[in-house]
Every structure is written in structure tokens, then in C-alpha cells.
Scaffold this active site. Sequence first.
Site, PDB file in Angstrom:
ATOM      1  N   LYS A 162       0.807  -1.147  -0.030  1.00 63.42           N
ATOM      2  CA  LYS A 162       0.064  -0.010  -0.120  1.00 63.42           C
ATOM      3  C   LYS A 162       0.871   1.294   0.067  1.00 63.42           C
ATOM      4  O   LYS A 162       1.683   1.489   0.790  1.00 63.42           O
ATOM      5  CB  LYS A 162      -0.800   0.067   1.192  1.00 63.42           C
TER       6      LYS A 162
ATOM      7  N   LYS B 171      -2.105  -1.386  -3.866  1.00 61.68           N
ATOM      8  CA  LYS B 171      -3.049  -0.354  -3.823  1.00 61.68           C
ATOM      9  C   LYS B 171      -2.268   1.033  -3.710  1.00 61.68           C
ATOM     10  O   LYS B 171      -1.115   1.027  -2.842  1.00 61.68           O
ATOM     11  CB  LYS B 171      -3.713  -0.550  -2.453  1.00 61.68           C
TER      12      LYS B 171
END
Length: 327
Positions: free
Chosen positions: A195, A248
Site C-alpha cells: 500500500k 493499492k
Amino acid sequence: MKFQRFRHLRSDQSIRDSHSEVSLCPEDFIQPFFVVDGSGIRNPMPSLSNVFHLSVDELLKDVAYLQTLGVNKVLLFGAVEPHLYDDIGSYSSHEHNPVPLAVKTIKKHCPGVTVMTDICICGYTSHGHCGFVKGNAILNDESLKQLAQMALTHAQAGADYVAPSAMMDGQVLAIRHQLNLHGLKHVHIMAYAAKYASAFYGPFRNAVDSTPSFGDRRTYQMDPRNGSQAIEEVRADIEEGATAVMVKPGHTYLDILYRIHQEFPHSPLAVYHVSGEYMMIHHAVEAGALDLHPAIQEVFYSFKRAGANWIITYDSLRYWQHEGHSS
Ligand code: PBG
């Protein structure tokens, strides 16, 4: 030299379909939802077009409808009133939190739906950070207990997957340990393993009021300049007990997705088409620059080509609704 011919692979739709390397099916998709306290609530979010704050009764209607479209995975976020925030995000594991209630309700009425829950305290802390704060520092090890407690609450309510997104080191291990200790070995962990500290989370942070009150998330989320480190993040999370991993944002990190798919082909790999990426397309559509359906379809194909198994998108419902009408 004789040239090669490719155009016979594209001569009509059925030939193109027969020669396609990837395809999309509703089971690949995960619809995020934002759950609030109360009943009869369906409030549009100004920052995220076509996404709503839903009370559990309204949420259930959408989940049941999604299921009729074939989309059988949801990812739940809680959004609560600011007076419930504190320094350590204790409301994240509170028994009256709307998320565990939503989990129970969905599992009861739509048992075929896989319920995933986001595990992070930023939507519950007064400072908006994903870990405990001391001075200007975000503490790591001290934060793990609360994340594990939040995951336990969701798992006890019946969540199939808990999805830690705080980017604290050791969060997967702490959660795995806590779940096992309570006889919840069967509950899976989908780690937001890679992330990035991204500029594309803005609309989401407005939606759950989780913008940090000072500083930013660059001391815990990954530096966008790094690719190889993502492999190590994923490896660590799998070793700690994650059975699914995530990249992400998605659209800006297709290379990372591809590399992780190559390196770990056996772990289901999710990609999150995040709020800013979603809104870029929606603003372009509103401005008349793009057609929504073909534009998002092309993005979803790119995710599958790069190696994603699951696509987390705010457009899951609308995409499959449109597909259903056109087929
Ligand atoms: C919580 C969390 C965030 C997102 C998912 N989980 C925000 C953040 O890290 O600041 C972003 C999702 C999106 O932008 O759609 N930590």
C-alpha cells in the site's frame, strides 16, 4: 520478407472473444461499502460519486442486489460520528460499531456473500492516523493490539476475511495470533501488503473523515518510488499468515501487480482501484471526455492482464448492472 497477419484474430466479436487472454466475471469483483449507525440512511457522499453512507438495513438491500448480479464479495468500512473518535481509535473494536453488526446481518441474510472488513483505526482516531501517536511520531508496536482487537471483533461477528490496511509492521502476525487464540483459525487475512503513500486517496478520506490532522502517511505507507520493496512486503505478510494480498492503488501500480503475480502466483491477488482513480474517470465522464462503461472495462482488463485475481472497485455494482442489461 513475408509479413505476419494478425487481423484475422480480430475479425468479429466472437473471434475476438475466442482469442482473448483475460476475461472479467462478477466473482472477481469486490464492492466496498461504508456503513453507518441508524436505519433508513442512504446518504450520498459529495467526494465519491454514486457511493453512499448506508445504515445496515439499506446496506443489506444493496448486498442482496449485488448477489443477484453475481458479485459475491464485499469490503466493509465503518464511518462514525466524530464524537466517537479518541486517541487510540477504541470505537473500532466497540461492540456497537456498525461494522460487526453489518457483518452479522449480511452473513445471516446473504450467506453466500464473502464478507471482508477493513482493519484500520484512522476512521476512529481524533488525529486521523492509522496508528497511535506520540508527539509527531506514529508508533508501530503499540498500535498492533488495537488493530488485532478490531480484527477480533469483526471475526467474531462472522467476517470471512479481515483486511489490515494500517501498514504497521507486524500487523498480520498480531491479528493472526489474536484470531488463533480465540479459535478463529478459519478466518482469513487479506493483507493490504503493498500500500503506497498515494495522492489518490483524497476522496476516500473525505468520505470517512480520516485525513491526518498533522503530517502525512509517508512514515508507514510505501514510497511510490519503490518496486522491489513491495515484493518483500508481500513475502512478509504471507509468512505472517495472510492468505490473500493486495496492491493499492491499482491503475498507477500495474508494474507492481505484475511483479507480485509473477513472484507469488499461488496467493489470490487483489487490486484496489482507489477513490482518486475512480473519481478521475467519473469527472472525465461528466465532462463528456469519456464513456464510462468502456473506460472502466479497459481499466479492469489491465488489472487482469497484470495478474490480479480480485478487483476492488466502487463501480462493481454499476459495471455488472450494465453488463446484465446489455447481454
Ligand atoms: C485506511 C484506508 C484508506 C483507503 C482504504 N483504507 C485511506 C488511507 O490509507 O489514507 C483508501 C481507499 C480509497 O482511496 O479508495 N487506512
